[in-house]
Motif scaffolding. Structure first.
Motif, short mmCIF file in Angstrom:
data_model
loop_
_atom_site.label_atom_id
_atom_site.label_comp_id
_atom_site.label_asym_id
_atom_site.label_seq_id
_atom_site.Cartn_x
_atom_site.Cartn_y
_atom_site.Cartn_z
N MET A 95 45.19 39.03 34.96
CA MET A 95 45.99 38.29 34.74
C MET A 95 47.19 38.71 34.21
O MET A 95 46.95 39.48 33.05
CB MET A 95 45.68 36.77 34.08
CG MET A 95 44.69 36.04 34.60
SD MET A 95 44.49 34.44 34.04
CE MET A 95 46.15 33.74 34.67
N LEU A 96 48.38 38.71 34.59
CA LEU A 96 49.52 39.47 34.01
C LEU A 96 50.58 38.46 33.34
O LEU A 96 50.83 37.48 34.03
CB LEU A 96 50.18 40.57 35.19
CG LEU A 96 49.66 41.56 35.29
CD1 LEU A 96 48.56 41.54 36.16
CD2 LEU A 96 50.83 42.32 36.30
N ALA A 97 50.98 38.69 32.13
CA ALA A 97 51.83 37.67 31.39
C ALA A 97 52.96 38.34 30.77
O ALA A 97 52.62 39.38 29.86
CB ALA A 97 51.07 37.04 30.55
N VAL A 120 43.56 40.10 30.58
CA VAL A 120 44.77 39.63 30.43
C VAL A 120 45.73 40.88 30.14
O VAL A 120 45.22 41.51 29.20
CB VAL A 120 45.12 38.63 29.51
CG1 VAL A 120 46.64 38.11 29.20
CG2 VAL A 120 44.13 37.30 29.86
N PHE A 121 46.77 41.12 30.87
CA PHE A 121 47.65 42.29 30.47
C PHE A 121 49.01 41.49 30.26
O PHE A 121 49.81 41.08 30.94
CB PHE A 121 47.69 43.07 31.69
CG PHE A 121 46.44 43.70 32.03
CD1 PHE A 121 46.19 44.94 31.61
CD2 PHE A 121 45.58 42.99 33.01
CE1 PHE A 121 45.02 45.54 32.17
CE2 PHE A 121 44.44 43.50 33.42
CZ PHE A 121 44.14 44.93 32.87
N LYS A 122 49.39 41.94 28.78
CA LYS A 122 50.48 41.11 28.29
C LYS A 122 51.66 42.13 28.05
O LYS A 122 51.51 43.46 27.86
CB LYS A 122 50.30 40.34 27.27
CG LYS A 122 49.59 39.08 27.29
CD LYS A 122 49.24 38.28 26.14
CE LYS A 122 48.44 37.04 26.38
NZ LYS A 122 48.29 36.16 25.19
N ALA A 123 52.97 41.92 28.07
CA ALA A 123 53.80 42.59 27.52
C ALA A 123 54.84 41.54 26.96
O ALA A 123 55.16 40.42 27.34
CB ALA A 123 54.58 43.22 28.76
N PRO A 124 55.74 42.14 25.94
CA PRO A 124 56.80 41.23 25.40
C PRO A 124 57.87 40.90 26.15
O PRO A 124 58.17 41.48 27.48
CB PRO A 124 57.53 42.18 24.27
CG PRO A 124 57.07 43.59 24.52
CD PRO A 124 55.73 43.46 25.30
N TYR A 125 58.92 40.11 26.10
CA TYR A 125 60.09 39.69 26.70
C TYR A 125 60.88 40.72 26.97
O TYR A 125 61.12 41.63 26.11
CB TYR A 125 60.90 38.65 25.92
CG TYR A 125 60.17 37.29 26.32
CD1 TYR A 125 61.02 36.25 27.29
CD2 TYR A 125 59.38 36.64 25.57
CE1 TYR A 125 60.15 35.12 27.47
CE2 TYR A 125 58.84 35.22 25.76
CZ TYR A 125 59.26 34.69 26.67
OH TYR A 125 58.78 33.32 26.77
N LEU A 131 51.30 47.97 35.10
CA LEU A 131 50.70 47.93 36.30
C LEU A 131 49.55 48.72 36.93
O LEU A 131 48.59 48.20 37.55
CB LEU A 131 51.86 47.84 37.41
CG LEU A 131 52.89 46.74 37.00
CD1 LEU A 131 54.10 46.93 38.15
CD2 LEU A 131 52.81 45.39 36.70
N SER A 132 49.74 49.92 36.31
CA SER A 132 48.51 50.84 36.88
C SER A 132 47.02 50.41 36.28
O SER A 132 46.06 51.09 36.85
CB SER A 132 49.02 52.43 36.48
OG SER A 132 48.91 52.53 35.04
N ALA A 133 46.98 49.78 35.12
CA ALA A 133 45.86 49.54 34.55
C ALA A 133 45.34 48.35 35.31
O ALA A 133 43.89 47.92 35.01
CB ALA A 133 46.25 49.34 32.91
N VAL A 134 45.78 47.61 36.04
CA VAL A 134 45.42 46.43 36.58
C VAL A 134 44.36 46.72 37.84
O VAL A 134 44.62 47.68 38.63
CB VAL A 134 46.42 45.60 37.30
CG1 VAL A 134 45.95 44.25 37.97
CG2 VAL A 134 47.30 45.28 36.09
N ALA A 161 46.74 47.35 45.58
CA ALA A 161 45.71 48.02 46.66
C ALA A 161 45.86 47.41 48.09
O ALA A 161 46.04 46.37 48.24
CB ALA A 161 44.31 48.12 46.16
N ALA A 162 46.09 48.27 48.91
CA ALA A 162 46.31 47.87 50.49
C ALA A 162 44.87 47.39 50.82
O ALA A 162 44.75 46.30 51.92
CB ALA A 162 46.73 48.63 51.48
N ASP A 163 43.82 48.14 50.23
CA ASP A 163 42.27 47.73 50.79
C ASP A 163 41.66 46.87 49.84
O ASP A 163 40.38 46.96 49.62
CB ASP A 163 41.76 49.05 51.18
CG ASP A 163 41.41 49.93 49.86
OD1 ASP A 163 42.15 49.66 48.84
OD2 ASP A 163 40.82 50.90 49.93
N ARG A 164 42.26 45.88 49.20
CA ARG A 164 41.92 45.20 47.99
C ARG A 164 40.56 44.18 48.65
O ARG A 164 40.73 43.79 49.78
CB ARG A 164 42.89 44.32 47.35
CG ARG A 164 43.44 43.25 48.51
CD ARG A 164 45.01 42.73 48.02
NE ARG A 164 45.48 41.94 48.74
CZ ARG A 164 46.35 42.19 49.64
NH1 ARG A 164 46.40 43.35 50.00
NH2 ARG A 164 46.71 41.18 50.47
#
Length: 388
Positions: A95-97, A120-125, A131-134, A161-164
């Motif tokens: 999940m990205l937030a 969970v992958f978060k970043a501040p406002y 994205l590469s870590a997802v 990924a296209a082949d997800r």
């Protein structure tokens, strides 16, 4: 004491709210005269009108023919919740937030659905997570294409990924109709009518790829589903939801308004025309910011800046030197001044975001109005500083 010249021209339309957003140019209540009021939405004319809304959505957005499009309850939130409660939990979930709504989906998954295999992958406002870590190859992924409350968007879908093997769940509520969504990379897409096309609130859209339909028909979640979340019966998709047979009663006035907005969208060039209008509005802000020493974009990376929900920070040296509280007070004063003047309504930063401004630049806003607003922003800042 007034310290700057009062601008001579006001925006013709002062509606810069990030939702519900400005109506299309030239809109009046006459646009609703064809609404099927006083009739059942399940009657042939009602279903035909709902199907028209779905067909126009597909046409304007360029949704592939094999994707299902449904009108669902409770705006974008309802559409996201339907998808998560019906399909999440079949495999690990990333999940990205990076703003409030993404944070909300994290809360739902962790505290309500209580899923355990969640990263969970978060970043501040103002920033994006890495994205590469997802893991878009083997896990499900939930993200907002455009963070309405932060003004930050993903630059593209190249990171998916296209082949997800898993599904991508994309909250596109302030991106649809203003950004080029890559349908080959998206399995579940949601949005509401009240953003880029300036429609009325309360209704959401849910778009499913064939892979998402397969998930619905093969996976049964461990928790009970409320009636308005159920999209299958006997292990098969309830196809009627995606041909105008809505789960609950829709407002046919709101449906008529959405149809009107879609027809207007076609008149300005459909998706390409809508994107061009939003880009022109954002460019007007960017040109002004480039020459300004007092305002800046909250997102530092240009490629991730939203072209709809434009978030600005106050970087005036005199104000910043007084600390964050002073910045917040000046931001509120600017919002209040421009509201009182009838120049701009509802442009304050989202309540959970850093102090600043949030200006809607979607396709229903005229570029001339954005340009007129920038002069008033300079004036309002000078006024707020003088009064501080």
């Amino acid at each position: 004491m007034t310290t700057s010249a009062r601008p001579a021209t006001k925006p013709a339309c002062p509606n810069f709210s990030s939702g519900p957003c400005a109506k299309r140019p030239g809109w009046t209540v006459e646009a609703l005269k064809g609404a099927l009021t006083g009739r059942s939405h399940r009657a042939k004319p009602g279903k035909a009108k709902l199907q028209l809304a779905i067909d126009l959505t597909r046409d304007v957005l360029g949704v592939p023919a094999d994707h299902k499009i449904g009108i669902v309850p409770a705006s974008d939130t309802g559409a996201v919740e339907m998808a998560l409660w019906s399909m999440a939990g079949a495999r690990g979930l990333d999940m990205l937030a990076w703003e409030s709504f993404g944070e909300g989906w994290v809360t739902d998954v962790q505290k309500q659905l209580k899923l355990e295999d969640v990263r969970v992958f978060k970043a501040p406002y103002g920033e994006l997570p890495d994205l590469s870590a997802v893991d878009t190859k083997t896990r499900d992924v939930v993200f907002t294409w455009n963070g309405t409350t932060s003004g930050v968007r993903v630059p593209n879908a190249d990171w998916i990924a296209a082949d997800r093997e898993g599904l991508t769940f994309c909250d596109a509520t302030s991106a649809a109709f203003a950004m080029d969504l890559d349908w080959s990379k998206l399995d579940v897409v949601t949005f509401s009518w009240q953003k880029v096309l300036g429609g009325e609130a309360a209704h959401g859209m849910l778009i499913l790829s064939p892979r998402a339909v397969e998930r619905l028909e093969s996976y049964k979640p461990a928790w009970p589903l409320p009636k308005i979340f159920r999209m299958t019966k006997g292990g098969k998709l309830i196809d009627g939801i995606f041909v105008g047979e809505t789960i609950n009663t829709p407002s046919m006035i709101a449906v008529e308004d959405y149809v009107d907005a879609l027809q207007w969208a076609k008149s300005v060039g459909s998706l390409k025309g809508l994107i061009a209008r939003a880009d022109a509005n954002t460019r007007a802000i960017a040109d002004w910011v480039a020459a300004s020493k007092t305002f800046a974009f909250l997102p530092k990376v240009e490629a991730t800046r939203s072209n709809t929900s434009v978030c600005l920070s106050i970087v005036d040296a005199d104000v910043v030197a007084k600390g964050p509280e002073a910045v917040g007070k000046v931001a509120k004063a600017i919002v209040s001044l421009l509201d009182k003047e009838g120049v701009a309504y509802d442009i304050g930063a989202y309540r959970d975001a850093p102090a600043g401004l949030r200006i809607w630049c979607g396709a229903t806003v005229e570029t001339a109005d954005v340009k007129a607003l920038t002069a008033w922003l300079d004036w309002a800042l000078a006024e707020a500083k003088a009064a501080a």
